[in-house]
Structures are given as C-alpha cells and as structure tokens.
Design an enzyme around this catalytic site. Structure first.
Site, PDB file in Angstrom:
ATOM      1  N   TYR A 102      60.214 -53.871 -84.737  1.00 53.65           N
ATOM      2  CA  TYR A 102      61.578 -54.102 -85.228  1.00 53.65           C
ATOM      3  C   TYR A 102      61.599 -55.229 -86.240  1.00 53.65           C
ATOM      4  CZ  TYR A 102      63.781 -50.573 -82.449  1.00 53.65           C
ATOM      5  OH  TYR A 102      64.145 -49.341 -81.960  1.00 53.65           O
ATOM      6  N   ARG A 146      60.387 -53.863 -89.464  1.00 56.55           N
ATOM      7  CA  ARG A 146      61.450 -53.087 -90.132  1.00 56.55           C
ATOM      8  C   ARG A 146      62.508 -54.012 -90.731  1.00 56.55           C
ATOM      9  NH1 ARG A 146      63.428 -48.916 -85.807  1.00 56.55           N
ATOM     10  NH2 ARG A 146      64.817 -48.168 -87.456  1.00 56.55           N
ATOM     11  N   GLN A 206      73.711 -42.844 -88.467  1.00 56.42           N
ATOM     12  CA  GLN A 206      72.654 -42.930 -87.442  1.00 56.42           C
ATOM     13  C   GLN A 206      71.739 -44.110 -87.749  1.00 56.42           C
ATOM     14  OE1 GLN A 206      71.075 -38.718 -86.319  1.00 56.42           O
ATOM     15  NE2 GLN A 206      71.676 -38.652 -88.485  1.00 56.42           N
ATOM     16  N   ASN A 207      71.927 -44.677 -88.941  1.00 53.15           N
ATOM     17  CA  ASN A 207      71.025 -45.737 -89.379  1.00 53.15           C
ATOM     18  C   ASN A 207      71.410 -47.067 -88.759  1.00 53.15           C
ATOM     19  OD1 ASN A 207      69.949 -43.712 -90.911  1.00 53.15           O
ATOM     20  ND2 ASN A 207      70.973 -44.334 -92.797  1.00 53.15           N
ATOM     21  N   HIS A 240      73.946 -45.417 -83.499  1.00 54.00           N
ATOM     22  CA  HIS A 240      72.671 -45.806 -82.880  1.00 54.00           C
ATOM     23  C   HIS A 240      72.443 -47.317 -82.891  1.00 54.00           C
ATOM     24  CE1 HIS A 240      71.061 -41.519 -83.861  1.00 54.00           C
ATOM     25  NE2 HIS A 240      71.800 -41.528 -82.759  1.00 54.00           N
ATOM     26  N   CYS A 276      70.555 -67.747 -71.793  1.00 55.21           N
ATOM     27  CA  CYS A 276      70.487 -67.735 -70.302  1.00 55.21           C
ATOM     28  C   CYS A 276      69.046 -67.576 -69.829  1.00 55.21           C
ATOM     29  CB  CYS A 276      71.348 -66.575 -69.757  1.00 55.21           C
ATOM     30  SG  CYS A 276      70.528 -64.961 -69.842  1.00 55.21           S
ATOM     31  N   GLY A 313      71.248 -36.760 -95.788  1.00 56.49           N
ATOM     32  CA  GLY A 313      69.988 -37.425 -95.447  1.00 56.49           C
ATOM     33  C   GLY A 313      69.671 -37.469 -93.973  1.00 56.49           C
ATOM     34  N   THR A 314      70.015 -36.371 -93.261  1.00 56.51           N
ATOM     35  CA  THR A 314      69.626 -36.328 -91.860  1.00 56.51           C
ATOM     36  C   THR A 314      68.898 -35.019 -91.575  1.00 56.51           C
ATOM     37  OG1 THR A 314      70.366 -36.447 -89.549  1.00 56.51           O
ATOM     38  CG2 THR A 314      71.888 -35.433 -91.119  1.00 56.51           C
ATOM     39  N   GLU A 350      65.368 -31.502 -98.449  1.00 55.89           N
ATOM     40  CA  GLU A 350      64.734 -30.235 -98.041  1.00 55.89           C
ATOM     41  C   GLU A 350      65.637 -29.501 -97.050  1.00 55.89           C
ATOM     42  OE1 GLU A 350      61.229 -32.150 -96.521  1.00 55.89           O
ATOM     43  OE2 GLU A 350      62.078 -32.333 -94.516  1.00 55.89           O
TER      44      GLU A 350
HETATM   45  C1  BV8 Z   1      70.968 -38.995 -75.508  1.00 58.54           C
HETATM   46  C2  BV8 Z   1      67.985 -46.021 -83.087  1.00 58.54           C
HETATM   47  C3  BV8 Z   1      71.393 -38.501 -73.235  1.00 58.54           C
HETATM   48  C4  BV8 Z   1      66.654 -46.616 -82.829  1.00 58.54           C
HETATM   49  C5  BV8 Z   1      67.739 -43.589 -82.958  1.00 58.54           C
HETATM   50  C6  BV8 Z   1      70.006 -32.473 -76.311  1.00 58.54           C
HETATM   51  C7  BV8 Z   1      71.171 -33.141 -75.935  1.00 58.54           C
HETATM   52  C8  BV8 Z   1      71.154 -34.521 -75.742  1.00 58.54           C
HETATM   53  C9  BV8 Z   1      69.980 -35.252 -75.928  1.00 58.54           C
HETATM   54  C10 BV8 Z   1      68.834 -34.580 -76.307  1.00 58.54           C
HETATM   55  C11 BV8 Z   1      68.840 -33.210 -76.498  1.00 58.54           C
HETATM   56  N1  BV8 Z   1      67.588 -32.848 -76.844  1.00 58.54           N
HETATM   57  C12 BV8 Z   1      66.799 -33.943 -76.913  1.00 58.54           C
HETATM   58  C13 BV8 Z   1      67.521 -34.999 -76.571  1.00 58.54           C
HETATM   59  C14 BV8 Z   1      67.013 -36.354 -76.491  1.00 58.54           C
HETATM   60  C15 BV8 Z   1      67.079 -37.099 -77.815  1.00 58.54           C
HETATM   61  C16 BV8 Z   1      66.792 -36.251 -79.008  1.00 58.54           C
HETATM   62  O1  BV8 Z   1      67.697 -35.811 -79.688  1.00 58.54           O
HETATM   63  N2  BV8 Z   1      65.516 -36.052 -79.282  1.00 58.54           N
HETATM   64  C17 BV8 Z   1      65.131 -35.311 -80.463  1.00 58.54           C
HETATM   65  C18 BV8 Z   1      63.930 -35.981 -81.100  1.00 58.54           C
HETATM   66  C19 BV8 Z   1      64.846 -33.886 -80.065  1.00 58.54           C
HETATM   67  N3  BV8 Z   1      68.387 -37.716 -77.951  1.00 58.54           N
HETATM   68  C20 BV8 Z   1      68.594 -38.892 -77.342  1.00 58.54           C
HETATM   69  O2  BV8 Z   1      67.786 -39.423 -76.622  1.00 58.54           O
HETATM   70  C21 BV8 Z   1      69.930 -39.560 -77.584  1.00 58.54           C
HETATM   71  N4  BV8 Z   1      70.472 -39.915 -76.299  1.00 58.54           N
HETATM   72  O3  BV8 Z   1      71.203 -37.892 -75.848  1.00 58.54           O
HETATM   73  O4  BV8 Z   1      71.141 -39.462 -74.233  1.00 58.54           O
HETATM   74  C22 BV8 Z   1      71.719 -39.286 -72.029  1.00 58.54           C
HETATM   75  C23 BV8 Z   1      73.002 -39.174 -71.499  1.00 58.54           C
HETATM   76  C24 BV8 Z   1      73.291 -39.871 -70.342  1.00 58.54           C
HETATM   77  C25 BV8 Z   1      72.330 -40.713 -69.736  1.00 58.54           C
HETATM   78  C26 BV8 Z   1      71.054 -40.837 -70.313  1.00 58.54           C
HETATM   79  C27 BV8 Z   1      70.744 -40.116 -71.454  1.00 58.54           C
HETATM   80  C28 BV8 Z   1      69.810 -40.864 -78.330  1.00 58.54           C
HETATM   81  C29 BV8 Z   1      69.167 -40.650 -79.674  1.00 58.54           C
HETATM   82  C30 BV8 Z   1      69.204 -41.976 -80.461  1.00 58.54           C
HETATM   83  C31 BV8 Z   1      67.793 -42.386 -80.826  1.00 58.54           C
HETATM   84  N5  BV8 Z   1      67.823 -43.590 -81.662  1.00 58.54           N
HETATM   85  N6  BV8 Z   1      67.830 -44.708 -83.701  1.00 58.54           N
HETATM   86  C32 BV8 Z   1      65.987 -47.106 -84.094  1.00 58.54           C
HETATM   87  O5  BV8 Z   1      66.401 -46.741 -85.210  1.00 58.54           O
HETATM   88  O6  BV8 Z   1      65.019 -47.858 -83.941  1.00 58.54           O
HETATM   89  S1  BV8 Z   1      67.604 -42.126 -83.740  1.00 58.54           S
HETATM   90  C33 BV8 Z   1      66.640 -42.363 -85.088  1.00 58.54           C
HETATM   91  O7  BV8 Z   1      66.287 -41.081 -85.467  1.00 58.54           O
HETATM   92  C34 BV8 Z   1      67.302 -42.998 -86.293  1.00 58.54           C
HETATM   93  O8  BV8 Z   1      68.637 -43.351 -86.027  1.00 58.54           O
HETATM   94  C35 BV8 Z   1      67.259 -41.940 -87.358  1.00 58.54           C
HETATM   95  O9  BV8 Z   1      68.446 -41.880 -88.082  1.00 58.54           O
HETATM   96  C36 BV8 Z   1      67.105 -40.739 -86.526  1.00 58.54           C
HETATM   97  C37 BV8 Z   1      66.263 -39.651 -87.149  1.00 58.54           C
HETATM   98  O10 BV8 Z   1      67.079 -38.817 -87.628  1.00 58.54           O
HETATM   99  P1  BV8 Z   1      67.434 -38.836 -89.192  1.00 58.54           P
HETATM  100  O11 BV8 Z   1      68.377 -39.942 -89.444  1.00 58.54           O
HETATM  101  O12 BV8 Z   1      67.839 -37.475 -89.491  1.00 58.54           O
HETATM  102  O13 BV8 Z   1      66.115 -39.232 -89.960  1.00 58.54           O
HETATM  103  P2  BV8 Z   1      64.820 -38.350 -90.144  1.00 58.54           P
HETATM  104  O14 BV8 Z   1      63.737 -39.267 -90.539  1.00 58.54           O
HETATM  105  O15 BV8 Z   1      64.678 -37.474 -88.944  1.00 58.54           O
HETATM  106  O16 BV8 Z   1      65.161 -37.369 -91.361  1.00 58.54           O
HETATM  107  C38 BV8 Z   1      65.393 -37.901 -92.643  1.00 58.54           C
HETATM  108  C39 BV8 Z   1      66.017 -36.779 -93.439  1.00 58.54           C
HETATM  109  O17 BV8 Z   1      66.357 -37.281 -94.727  1.00 58.54           O
HETATM  110  C40 BV8 Z   1      65.079 -35.599 -93.668  1.00 58.54           C
HETATM  111  O18 BV8 Z   1      65.793 -34.403 -93.476  1.00 58.54           O
HETATM  112  C41 BV8 Z   1      64.667 -35.748 -95.143  1.00 58.54           C
HETATM  113  O19 BV8 Z   1      64.472 -34.485 -95.753  1.00 58.54           O
HETATM  114  C42 BV8 Z   1      65.870 -36.409 -95.722  1.00 58.54           C
HETATM  115  N7  BV8 Z   1      65.611 -37.245 -96.894  1.00 58.54           N
HETATM  116  C43 BV8 Z   1      64.550 -38.063 -97.116  1.00 58.54           C
HETATM  117  N8  BV8 Z   1      64.723 -38.696 -98.288  1.00 58.54           N
HETATM  118  C44 BV8 Z   1      65.908 -38.281 -98.802  1.00 58.54           C
HETATM  119  C45 BV8 Z   1      66.477 -37.365 -97.914  1.00 58.54           C
HETATM  120  N9  BV8 Z   1      67.657 -36.764 -98.142  1.00 58.54           N
HETATM  121  C46 BV8 Z   1      68.305 -37.085 -99.272  1.00 58.54           C
HETATM  122  N10 BV8 Z   1      67.818 -37.973-100.174  1.00 58.54           N
HETATM  123  C47 BV8 Z   1      66.633 -38.575 -99.982  1.00 58.54           C
HETATM  124  N11 BV8 Z   1      66.173 -39.442-100.887  1.00 58.54           N
HETATM  125 ZN    ZN Z   2      71.556 -63.710 -71.420  1.00 54.35          ZN
END
Ligand code: BV8
Ligand code: ZN
Length: 244
Positions: free
Chosen positions: A66, A69, A100-101, A118, A151, A188-189, A216
């Site tokens: 972190y 980053r 989401q960022n 997030h 604390c 961008g997601t 893409e």
């Molecule tokens: C939860 C913070 C439940 C940390 C992040 C179904 C239902 C519910 C949950 C799930 C489910 N299936 C799976 C899950 C679990 C999981 C999940 O979704 N897993 C995925 C991998 C399958 N979800 C969770 O765990 C979520 N929690 O559902 O909890 C629950 C309920 C009750 C009790 C307990 C649990 C929580 C998810 C949050 C994770 N934390 N971030 C940190 O940042 O350090 S998410 C993290 O991933 C970032 O926020 C980031 O934004 C995200 C990735 O997604 P994108 O933003 O889309 O980024 P990515 O790199 O993937 O893609 C980039 C895109 O940009 C690409 O498409 C690319 O082509 C494009 N691009 C690139 N350059 C450009 C561009 N586009 C335009 N211009 C450009 N120049």
């Molecule tokens: Zn504390």
C-alpha cells in the site's frame, strides 16, 4: 452516427448522470490496474494482497504494497479523463460518481459528488478501536514498524478487501441515485468485481441508458447500449467537447 456522437445525443437529452469508474480511468496517470500486466508487484497479484488473509499472514508485506502504491499515486496527477468527469459534473443538474478506485485522483481533479465504494488508500482504520485516520507514507520501502493507532492498536488500510462486505450505506445511496438516473456512464472497469459488476444489468433492467468507455471489450460490453472503445483520457474529453 459514431458511437461518440450516439453518446453525445443521449447525454444531451439527459438531466441526471451516474458515472462509474474503475482502475482503467487512472491508468493514464500511471497507476497500475488490477488486471493489467502492470498490476503485478514483486510477483504478487493485487488479488493475492487485497485480502484480510494476506494482511493476517503478513501485515508488513501488505503495508509495503500500500505504501508503494501511495508513492506512485503521490507522484501522479489526475489525467484528462478525471478532468472530463469533473466537467460532466458541472454540466448535469444531477450527478453522482461511484468509483471503485481508492487513489483519491477524482477528488484531486475537483469532482465533488463522489462515493468511494472500495475505500481510500490515504485513510487507515484501527483494528482495536475502529478509529479512522488519514495515513500517508513518510518514506517508501521496507516497513520498519507497522503503523499503529494512538490506542496502540494495529492500523489497516481503510479499503474494502476481497471477501469483505462493502459499506451498505454507500451501496444504497449509489443504487438510489442510479434508479432515478437517465444515463449510466461506465468507464475503465473490467466489470468483474462484484457487487459493482452488477450495476450495468441493474441499469439495463430499469431502462437507464448505459454507455461504456473501455480500451477493450468486457463482460458488460454486450449489456450496455453504447460501447465506445478507446482510452478514457481521449474519449471522455471528446464526449464533453460535444456537450458544450
Ligand atoms: C463482497 C480495494 C461479500 C482494495 C477492491 C458475487 C457476488 C458477491 C461477491 C462476489 C461474487 N463473486 C465473487 C465475489 C467476491 C469478490 C469478487 O468480485 N471477486 C472477483 C475477482 C470475481 N467480491 C468481493 O469480495 C467484494 N465483497 O462481495 O463481499 C460479503 C458480504 C457479506 C459478508 C462478507 C462478504 C469486495 C470487492 C472489493 C475488492 N477491493 N479495491 C485496493 O484497491 O487495494 S477491488 C479492486 O479491483 C479495485 O478497486 C479495482 O478497481 C478493482 C478491479 O476492477 P477494475 O476497477 O475494473 O480494474 P481492472 O484492473 O480489473 O480493470 C481495468 C479496466 O480498465 C480494464 O477493463 C481495462 O481494459 C481498462 N482500461 C485500462 N486502461 C484504460 C482502460 N479503459 C479506458 N482507458 C484506459 N486508459
Ligand atoms: Zn485505536
């Protein structure tokens, strides 16, 4: 009509705009995305590190990631995509940005009405007393000692990790706004991180016009009404130009 012209005509007749952004919107600021090849750090994938288990196992490693980053983000600047979204906020009577960022770049670009689903990398939360504080690195590199609360409790990044629930108040606010929106602009997601990945379908079922801007094709490209391929930093300013 081109996809951008299509998009402009949809936006011209809209009053309420919902914008959703992901890591791709910050890519042109030099911030690694989660899925791109640049999302690797010391051969770890973000998915390995952004979990409570990783922090439990090795808090030093996760804090080092972190802090690394943060160091990249602090050297970066909002790009033309962030600035175009701030211009959209000024154009629309009703505007909400759901991001989401965690990189704070939308705030630095001047956008006001933001929901961070997030969390934020520049905040930390105490595991003992749950106090939330601003937390910014002093120096990069190896962690000498783990960040601690007044604390004495161990601090963790104030972000939502995979497997952790998102803030229900934030989620409800976003869905309430989306329900009354005329257009959802999705930029961008990769559309794979849930529950945010469900937003395009949520909008489609409510006949809210959906527009995607992405480098893409993604799983949501077939759901949205208009899919505009390209860099957000190039496409969004062109869209805004046509609205002025
Ligand atoms: C939860 C913070 C439940 C940390 C992040 C179904 C239902 C519910 C949950 C799930 C489910 N299936 C799976 C899950 C679990 C999981 C999940 O979704 N897993 C995925 C991998 C399958 N979800 C969770 O765990 C979520 N929690 O559902 O909890 C629950 C309920 C009750 C009790 C307990 C649990 C929580 C998810 C949050 C994770 N934390 N971030 C940190 O940042 O350090 S998410 C993290 O991933 C970032 O926020 C980031 O934004 C995200 C990735 O997604 P994108 O933003 O889309 O980024 P990515 O790199 O993937 O893609 C980039 C895109 O940009 C690409 O498409 C690319 O082509 C494009 N691009 C690139 N350059 C450009 C561009 N586009 C335009 N211009 C450009 N120049
Ligand atoms: Zn504390």
């Amino acid at each position: 009509m081109s996809a951008i012209e299509d998009c402009q005509s949809v936006l011209k007749s809209a009053h309420s705009l919902f914008v959703l952004t992901g890591a791709g919107i910050s890519a042109e600021s030099g911030i690694p995305t989660f899925r791109g090849k640049d999302g690797l750090w010391k051969n770890f994938s973000a998915y390995d590190l952004a979990t409570p288990e990783a922090f439990q196992r090795n808090p030093e490693l996760v804090w080092e990631w972190y802090h690394w980053r943060q160091s990249i983000i602090l050297k970066a600047r909002p790009n033309r995509a962030h600035l175009a979204i701030t211009e959209l906020e000024a154009i629309f009577e009703k505007f909400l940005l759901l991001t989401q960022n965690v990189d704070n770049l939308h705030q630095r670009a001047g956008t006001k009405n933001i929901l961070e689903i997030h969390g934020n990398i520049f905040r930390a939360r105490c595991l003992e007393c749950n106090k939330i504080i601003n937390h910014q690195i002093e120096s990069e590199g190896e962690i000498d000692n783990l960040p601690r609360c007044e604390c004495g409790g161990l601090l963790r990044p104030d972000v939502v990790w995979f497997g952790e629930p998102i803030d229900q108040d934030v989620w409800q606010s976003a869905c309430c706004f989306l329900e009354q929106a005329d257009v959802a602009l999705i930029c961008g997601t990769s559309g794979v991180v849930w529950p945010v990945a469900g937003i395009p379908e949520f909008a489609r079922q409510r006949r809210i016009k959906t527009i995607e801007v992405n480098l893409e094709p993604t799983p949501i490209s077939n759901i949205v009404d208009i899919s505009i391929p390209g860099k957000a930093g190039e496409v969004l300013p062109r869209i805004v130009e046509g609205l002025k």
